[in-house]
Write an enzyme that holds these catalytic residues in place. Sequence first.
Site, short mmCIF file in Angstrom:
data_model
loop_
_atom_site.label_atom_id
_atom_site.label_comp_id
_atom_site.label_asym_id
_atom_site.label_seq_id
_atom_site.Cartn_x
_atom_site.Cartn_y
_atom_site.Cartn_z
N ALA A 25 16.85 36.69 66.54
CA ALA A 25 16.26 37.14 67.82
C ALA A 25 15.60 35.97 68.54
O ALA A 25 15.74 35.81 69.76
CB ALA A 25 15.24 38.25 67.55
N ILE A 27 24.58 23.64 58.86
CA ILE A 27 24.44 22.19 58.85
C ILE A 27 23.70 21.78 57.58
O ILE A 27 22.74 22.44 57.15
CB ILE A 27 23.65 21.72 60.10
CG1 ILE A 27 24.26 22.27 61.40
CG2 ILE A 27 23.56 20.19 60.14
CD1 ILE A 27 25.70 21.86 61.69
N ASP A 62 1.75 20.19 66.56
CA ASP A 62 2.35 21.49 66.26
C ASP A 62 2.80 22.06 67.60
O ASP A 62 1.94 22.41 68.44
CB ASP A 62 1.30 22.39 65.60
CG ASP A 62 1.83 23.78 65.31
OD1 ASP A 62 2.92 24.13 65.82
OD2 ASP A 62 1.15 24.54 64.59
N ALA A 103 11.31 15.71 64.87
CA ALA A 103 12.25 14.59 64.68
C ALA A 103 12.01 13.79 63.40
O ALA A 103 12.55 12.71 63.23
CB ALA A 103 12.17 13.66 65.89
N TYR A 123 14.77 35.39 63.01
CA TYR A 123 15.32 34.08 63.39
C TYR A 123 16.41 34.26 64.45
O TYR A 123 16.42 33.56 65.47
CB TYR A 123 15.88 33.38 62.15
CG TYR A 123 16.48 32.01 62.40
CD1 TYR A 123 15.67 30.92 62.73
CD2 TYR A 123 17.85 31.79 62.29
CE1 TYR A 123 16.22 29.65 62.95
CE2 TYR A 123 18.41 30.53 62.50
CZ TYR A 123 17.59 29.46 62.83
OH TYR A 123 18.14 28.22 63.04
N SER A 153 21.07 28.45 67.69
CA SER A 153 21.82 28.60 66.44
C SER A 153 22.98 29.57 66.67
O SER A 153 22.89 30.43 67.57
CB SER A 153 20.90 29.18 65.36
OG SER A 153 21.66 29.69 64.28
P1 NAD Z 1 14.72 20.95 59.24
O1 NAD Z 1 13.93 22.00 58.57
O2 NAD Z 1 15.18 19.77 58.46
O3 NAD Z 1 13.97 20.40 60.53
C1 NAD Z 1 13.10 21.19 61.30
C2 NAD Z 1 12.08 20.25 61.90
O4 NAD Z 1 11.18 21.01 62.73
C3 NAD Z 1 11.21 19.58 60.82
O5 NAD Z 1 11.05 18.22 61.13
C4 NAD Z 1 9.89 20.33 60.92
O6 NAD Z 1 8.77 19.56 60.52
C5 NAD Z 1 9.85 20.62 62.41
N1 NAD Z 1 8.91 21.67 62.75
C6 NAD Z 1 8.83 22.92 62.21
N2 NAD Z 1 7.80 23.57 62.75
C7 NAD Z 1 7.23 22.72 63.65
C8 NAD Z 1 6.11 22.83 64.54
N3 NAD Z 1 5.38 23.94 64.58
N4 NAD Z 1 5.79 21.76 65.31
C9 NAD Z 1 6.53 20.62 65.25
N5 NAD Z 1 7.58 20.47 64.43
C10 NAD Z 1 7.93 21.51 63.64
O7 NAD Z 1 15.99 21.70 59.83
P2 NAD Z 1 17.13 21.26 60.86
O8 NAD Z 1 18.36 21.86 60.34
O9 NAD Z 1 17.08 19.82 61.16
O10 NAD Z 1 16.68 22.12 62.13
C11 NAD Z 1 16.55 21.59 63.43
C12 NAD Z 1 16.83 22.69 64.43
O11 NAD Z 1 18.18 23.12 64.28
C13 NAD Z 1 15.98 23.94 64.24
O12 NAD Z 1 15.61 24.44 65.49
C14 NAD Z 1 16.93 24.90 63.55
O13 NAD Z 1 16.57 26.24 63.77
C15 NAD Z 1 18.23 24.53 64.19
N6 NAD Z 1 19.44 24.91 63.44
C16 NAD Z 1 19.67 24.44 62.19
C17 NAD Z 1 20.83 24.83 61.52
C18 NAD Z 1 21.14 24.39 60.13
O14 NAD Z 1 22.07 24.94 59.51
N7 NAD Z 1 20.44 23.42 59.56
C19 NAD Z 1 21.74 25.67 62.15
C20 NAD Z 1 21.47 26.11 63.44
C21 NAD Z 1 20.32 25.72 64.09
#
Ligand code: NAD
Length: 245
Positions: free
Chosen positions: A154, A185, A60, A10, A152, A139
């Site tokens: 999978a 996004i 983590d 978050a 990803y 996703s």
């Molecule tokens: P982002 O990279 O900005 O955020 C991902 C967050 O997850 C970051 O705050 C990161 O520090 C945290 N994170 C990663 N590994 C971690 C771990 N081991 N422990 C705790 N926190 C961890 O990207 P986002 O777009 O905000 O992604 C959020 C979610 O949405 C993800 O699950 C991503 O796969 C999914 N998603 C994103 C998109 C897109 O286009 N941005 C599309 C579909 C799904």
Amino acid sequence: MKKTVLITGASRGIGAAAAVYFAQNGFDVGINFLKEEKSAKNVLQQVTSLGRKGVLLQADVADPSQAAEMVERAASCFNGIGVLVNNAGVAKQSLFTDVTFEEWNRMFAVNVGGMFNTTASVVPLMVHEKQGAIVNVSSIWGICGASCEVHYSAAKAAVIGASKALAKELAPSNIRVNCVAPGVIDTDMNSNLLPEDLECLKEETPLGIIGTALDVAKSIFFLASDSLAPFITGQVLSPNGGFIM
Ligand code: NAD
């Protein structure tokens, strides 16, 4: 439902937008972050300036003991957890033949293992309360598959499968489990996309725009809300501008 939410990942992007949106709607917020303490503090500040309680939880989620400790801290700060949002995730573009088994496993450890670790600690608390809602962030690629993102895709498909099965298992305990499957996004996760790639993606999207973190936060909140979605469980809501239907 207890108006408390634990959101993983978050500190930025979709997770940060969800933290603020839940706070705007009266929730106290557990803000998990991995490394970005400064950004997480900024999210906390936004939550508290809305008059809600917030707590920073460094962990983590791929590490079972860190995830368990995070849940314990959140639950004791807020006297329970009403909503869990498994949002933390990583993505990487690689040709399938370039992905090592280590990379494959890490992709699953965060996106699927993180969901498992956090949920495993939250579920007994929710079952005890006989209430709760879980929203897992998948996703569109977990639905239709992305070229050069086999690991990803999978992992995100596994998130959907686990959510549907868990929804059945937890329904008798009055706990709803749903997924959001966002399209493209505008977050740091896509910062490697070239402007021309983004233009192509916009053209392929019927609504002609790239989604925002807030668009996804609203879908997450909808599924989590007992008053907006009381009869919805085991479903996948895909905010994607019509990219897939
Ligand atoms: P982002 O990279 O900005 O955020 C991902 C967050 O997850 C970051 O705050 C990161 O520090 C945290 N994170 C990663 N590994 C971690 C771990 N081991 N422990 C705790 N926190 C961890 O990207 P986002 O777009 O905000 O992604 C959020 C979610 O949405 C993800 O699950 C991503 O796969 C999914 N998603 C994103 C998109 C897109 O286009 N941005 C599309 C579909 C799904």
